[in-house]
Design a protein around this motif. Sequence first.
Motif, short mmCIF file in Angstrom:
data_model
loop_
_atom_site.label_atom_id
_atom_site.label_comp_id
_atom_site.label_asym_id
_atom_site.label_seq_id
_atom_site.Cartn_x
_atom_site.Cartn_y
_atom_site.Cartn_z
N PRO A 23 0.83 -1.21 0.00
CA PRO A 23 0.00 0.00 0.00
C PRO A 23 0.86 1.25 0.00
O PRO A 23 1.88 1.33 0.67
CB PRO A 23 -0.80 -0.13 1.30
N GLN A 24 0.46 2.20 -0.81
CA GLN A 24 1.20 3.45 -0.90
C GLN A 24 0.73 4.42 0.17
O GLN A 24 -0.47 4.47 0.48
CB GLN A 24 1.01 4.08 -2.29
N PRO A 25 1.62 5.21 0.74
CA PRO A 25 1.19 6.19 1.74
C PRO A 25 0.27 7.23 1.11
O PRO A 25 0.43 7.60 -0.04
CB PRO A 25 2.51 6.82 2.21
N VAL A 26 -0.71 7.67 1.89
CA VAL A 26 -1.64 8.68 1.41
C VAL A 26 -0.94 10.04 1.42
O VAL A 26 -0.39 10.47 2.44
CB VAL A 26 -2.90 8.72 2.30
N LEU A 27 -0.93 10.69 0.26
CA LEU A 27 -0.30 12.01 0.17
C LEU A 27 -1.18 13.04 0.85
O LEU A 27 -2.40 12.99 0.77
CB LEU A 27 -0.08 12.38 -1.29
N GLU A 28 -0.56 14.00 1.52
CA GLU A 28 -1.29 15.03 2.21
C GLU A 28 -1.14 16.36 1.49
O GLU A 28 -0.18 16.59 0.76
CB GLU A 28 -0.78 15.18 3.66
N VAL A 38 -16.14 22.75 -0.03
CA VAL A 38 -14.79 23.16 -0.41
C VAL A 38 -14.40 22.37 -1.66
O VAL A 38 -14.41 21.14 -1.64
CB VAL A 38 -13.78 22.91 0.71
N THR A 39 -14.09 23.07 -2.74
CA THR A 39 -13.78 22.44 -4.02
C THR A 39 -12.38 22.83 -4.47
O THR A 39 -12.02 24.01 -4.43
CB THR A 39 -14.80 22.86 -5.10
N GLU A 40 -11.61 21.85 -4.90
CA GLU A 40 -10.26 22.12 -5.38
C GLU A 40 -10.32 22.78 -6.76
O GLU A 40 -11.02 22.31 -7.66
CB GLU A 40 -9.46 20.82 -5.46
N ASP A 41 -9.59 23.88 -6.91
CA ASP A 41 -9.60 24.65 -8.15
C ASP A 41 -8.21 24.58 -8.80
O ASP A 41 -7.27 25.24 -8.34
CB ASP A 41 -9.98 26.10 -7.87
N GLY A 92 -4.92 27.09 -8.43
CA GLY A 92 -4.06 26.42 -7.46
C GLY A 92 -4.57 26.57 -6.04
O GLY A 92 -3.84 26.34 -5.08
N GLY A 93 -5.84 26.97 -5.89
CA GLY A 93 -6.42 27.17 -4.56
C GLY A 93 -7.71 26.39 -4.38
O GLY A 93 -7.88 25.31 -4.96
N ARG A 116 -6.18 16.86 10.10
CA ARG A 116 -6.65 16.02 9.00
C ARG A 116 -7.53 16.82 8.04
O ARG A 116 -7.40 16.70 6.82
CB ARG A 116 -7.43 14.82 9.56
N ARG A 117 -8.41 17.65 8.61
CA ARG A 117 -9.34 18.42 7.78
C ARG A 117 -8.60 19.38 6.85
O ARG A 117 -8.98 19.56 5.69
CB ARG A 117 -10.28 19.20 8.70
N PHE A 118 -7.52 19.99 7.37
CA PHE A 118 -6.80 20.99 6.58
C PHE A 118 -5.58 20.41 5.87
O PHE A 118 -4.77 21.19 5.35
CB PHE A 118 -6.40 22.16 7.48
N SER A 119 -5.47 19.10 5.82
CA SER A 119 -4.42 18.49 5.01
C SER A 119 -4.99 17.42 4.09
O SER A 119 -4.26 16.60 3.54
CB SER A 119 -3.32 17.88 5.90
N LYS A 120 -6.31 17.44 3.93
CA LYS A 120 -6.96 16.47 3.04
C LYS A 120 -6.70 16.87 1.59
O LYS A 120 -6.99 17.97 1.16
CB LYS A 120 -8.47 16.44 3.30
N ARG A 121 -6.11 15.95 0.84
CA ARG A 121 -5.79 16.24 -0.56
C ARG A 121 -6.99 15.92 -1.43
O ARG A 121 -7.56 14.83 -1.37
CB ARG A 121 -4.58 15.40 -1.01
#
Length: 221
Positions: free
Chosen positions: A16-21, A98-101, A105-106, A43-48
């Motif tokens: 298993p690969q480590p989960v990237l943050e 919260v949506t990744e843009d 890049g934000g 965890r909430r503010f490092s969720k990729r």
Amino acid sequence: MLRSVRLDDAFDVVAPQPVLEDLRFRTLLPRADWDALPAPVRRRFSKRLSAGDSVVYVGEVVRTRITRMGRVFAQAARLIGGPLPLGADIGVPAVVTVTEDRASGGQVWTRLYARRGGFPQVIHSAKRFAGPTGLEEHVGRGIGMALRVAVEDGVLKFRSAGYFLALGRMRLTLPRWAVPGDLTVTHAELGEGRFLFALDIVHPLFGAIIHQAAIFNEATP
């Protein structure tokens, strides 16, 4: 003759690969301050999130106080999209997405607050990891603010550090008389998957003009 076969030879076993943050918020704080935050907040503010993916938080408004001058500023802010609370209802549903843009890049933040009279209020803003403090929030019509991030007693705080008007590559600092005041956003862990999100604005002449607090749960894994 029988030959022993190792399990990982017989099957294509992949470790298993480590989960990237997501390290963008983490790098805005000293290591000791980040480590002082409760684990659910980290965890909430490092969720990729992949581009276009969203995370949703659902809850309800538990406190709202808006003074007369607070209402004046909130109504005036409708000219740039209405980023400030317009009503003082409590006990009404609230949803934050919260949506990744990828383009900026934000992140795109969408906040929905129900109202007992009329349609819900929907607030849009974009967080961008740029500017002198490393974090900005853009609310519409080129208006935005720089944000400083701090940790106080295990609580995450976002504080305004100057408002601006962006016109292409040009950026103009807005005078204090033209803005609602010093903004503080608080994110405090409450346990059992719940957290407090609070907005406070303090004007240099009129004092505390807006306070809104809501309690949320994470609706998406």
